[in-house]
Design an enzyme around this catalytic site. Structure first.
Site, PDB file in Angstrom:
ATOM      1  N   HIS A 103       0.854  -1.193   0.000  1.00 56.72           N
ATOM      2  CA  HIS A 103       0.000   0.000   0.000  1.00 56.72           C
ATOM      3  C   HIS A 103       0.889   1.243   0.000  1.00 56.72           C
ATOM      4  CE1 HIS A 103      -3.361   2.513   0.412  1.00 56.72           C
ATOM      5  NE2 HIS A 103      -3.913   2.061   1.524  1.00 56.72           N
ATOM      6  N   TYR A 124      -0.613   7.117   3.423  1.00 55.53           N
ATOM      7  CA  TYR A 124       0.039   6.301   4.447  1.00 55.53           C
ATOM      8  C   TYR A 124       1.556   6.407   4.289  1.00 55.53           C
ATOM      9  CZ  TYR A 124      -4.708   4.992   5.361  1.00 55.53           C
ATOM     10  OH  TYR A 124      -6.041   5.071   5.666  1.00 55.53           O
ATOM     11  N   HIS A 130      -2.805   6.902  -0.749  1.00 54.75           N
ATOM     12  CA  HIS A 130      -3.763   7.519   0.183  1.00 54.75           C
ATOM     13  C   HIS A 130      -3.162   8.083   1.465  1.00 54.75           C
ATOM     14  CE1 HIS A 130      -7.274   5.213  -1.877  1.00 54.75           C
ATOM     15  NE2 HIS A 130      -6.901   6.301  -2.535  1.00 54.75           N
TER      16      HIS A 130
END
Length: 381
Positions: A174, A179, A177
């Site tokens: 990931h 992070y 967004h």
């Protein structure tokens, strides 16, 4: 819905890594806070994932899972770090496989998006690429040391190995967004002057080192990554989008001989718009430049408020020359048989946003019904 949906490329098989999907609809990662207070998945999650894998050959991507104890810094998100956590995920993944579907574990580190009070309560670090606070947050994160950065890479490796040990077919890194990896990618949040900040090459270094290390550990055919180029959510707006992401995808292609898939979020998928109702900062921009740079190196999952109709239009039209999978999030939550409904033109259940994050509750989680048509067809029975 037009009866021609079932003849769309959306329902043609596609290979990701060493696994073959039977169609091109995927369950996107959805944080829903159903894990226990020690960040271990609970029994109701077995049914949730297995139900959404009910049409054989479906790509199931797990909710974002913390890479280490230090990154378990929001309440009731999952980890895959302890024996108990790995055992719980094993049961979930076994359920997905029993339905003939494919499971990828999304892995993330939170950085400055951690819950500060919860992190303090548990004695966890509050850190990021630099000491730039999130908007509306009084506390600035501590800039990470070289040692912490290198440990983060190893945490991605360790959690990837644990995911594979639990039976996962692969992992999705990931890097979207807002992070931690995204905090390093953005010059808005990364003000470092060492080799981890400044130039595009330096800001991309951590993400690319994670890709390289995880690929070496579990095999690149089991590795995927998620980017949200246009999202400004959680303070990671970028003014060099095309240059940065073109560099990232071209370098990944140079680093590894093969890859599972690339996951990309459309402009309309910015959580700032979806969750907060903000106007997207990059309205009108498209992913075309990235798909062109990627050039079918591996399939691409596209995400962002897709409907059954627009999914068909995407794979048959706009992205017709690419190997594209369309990801669904909120509609998939509300429709465990979403793939079947899309293929057969069956109306979708409506989701209830107020129940999205009910901690450890079946309400708004396992109480959405299958269609009568699906039940009558006895898929997988």
């Amino acid at each position: 819905m037009a009866s021609t949906t079932s003849s769309s490329r959306l329902f043609r098989p596609l290979k990701i890594g060493s696994k073959t999907l039977q169609h091109r609809i995927a369950l996107l990662p959805l944080t829903r806070n159903r894990n226990d207070n020690e960040h271990t998945p609970i029994t109701i999650m077995e049914k949730y994932y297995a139900d959404r894998a009910s049409v054989p050959g479906t790509l199931i991507i797990s909710e974002a899972t913390a890479t280490s104890y230090e990154e378990q810094s929001k309440r009731n998100i999952p980890g895959i770090n302890t024996e108990k956590q790995v055992a719980a995920w094993t049961k979930i993944i076994d359920g997905v496989h029993a339905k003939g579907s494919v499971h990828f574990q999304q892995l993330f580190a939170l950085g400055r998006t951690s819950d500060i009070d919860y992190a303090k309560e548990r004695g966890l670090p509050y850190r990021s690429a630099s000491g730039v606070p999130l908007e509306g947050v009084d506390t600035a994160p501590t800039p990470m040391t070289e040692t912490e950065i290198l440990q983060t890479i190893q945490d991605f490796v360790a959690s990837s190995k644990n995911a594979v040990a639990a039976g996962a077919d692969g992992v999705e890194i990931h890097a979207a967004h807002g992070y931690l990896l995204d905090q390093f990618l953005s010059s808005s949040s990364n003000k470092r002057t060492d080799k981890w900040g400044g130039s595009i090459e330096n800001r991309a270094r951590l993400t690319l080192e994670v890709v390289k290390a995880v690929s070496a550990a579990i095999g690149p055919e089991k590795v995927a990554i998620r980017f949200s180029p246009f999202a400004g959510f959680q303070g990671v707006a970028k003014d060099d989008i095309e240059e940065l992401y073109t560099y990232l995808v071209k370098t990944i292609k140079e680093l590894v001989p093969t890859f599972a898939y690339l996951s990309l979020v459309e402009v309309r998928g910015d959580p700032g718009e979806v969750v907060l109702g903000l106007k997207p900062a990059n309205e009108g921009k498209t992913l075309d430049f990235l798909l062109e740079a990627w050039d079918n190196f591996a399939p691409v999952v596209v995400a962002g408020a897709y409907t059954p109709e627009s999914a068909v239009a995407a794979v048959d039209g706009r992205y017709g020359k690419y190997d594209v999978i369309v990801g669904f999030g909120r509609p998939y939550l509300a429709n465990p048989d979403l793939v079947y409904r899309v293929q057969h033109g069956i109306p979708l259940n409506k989701y209830n946003r107020s129940t999205f994050y009910l901690v450890m509750s079946d309400v708004g989680y396992n109480d959405y019904p299958f269609s009568q048509e699906f039940l009558a067809a006895k898929i997988g029975a």
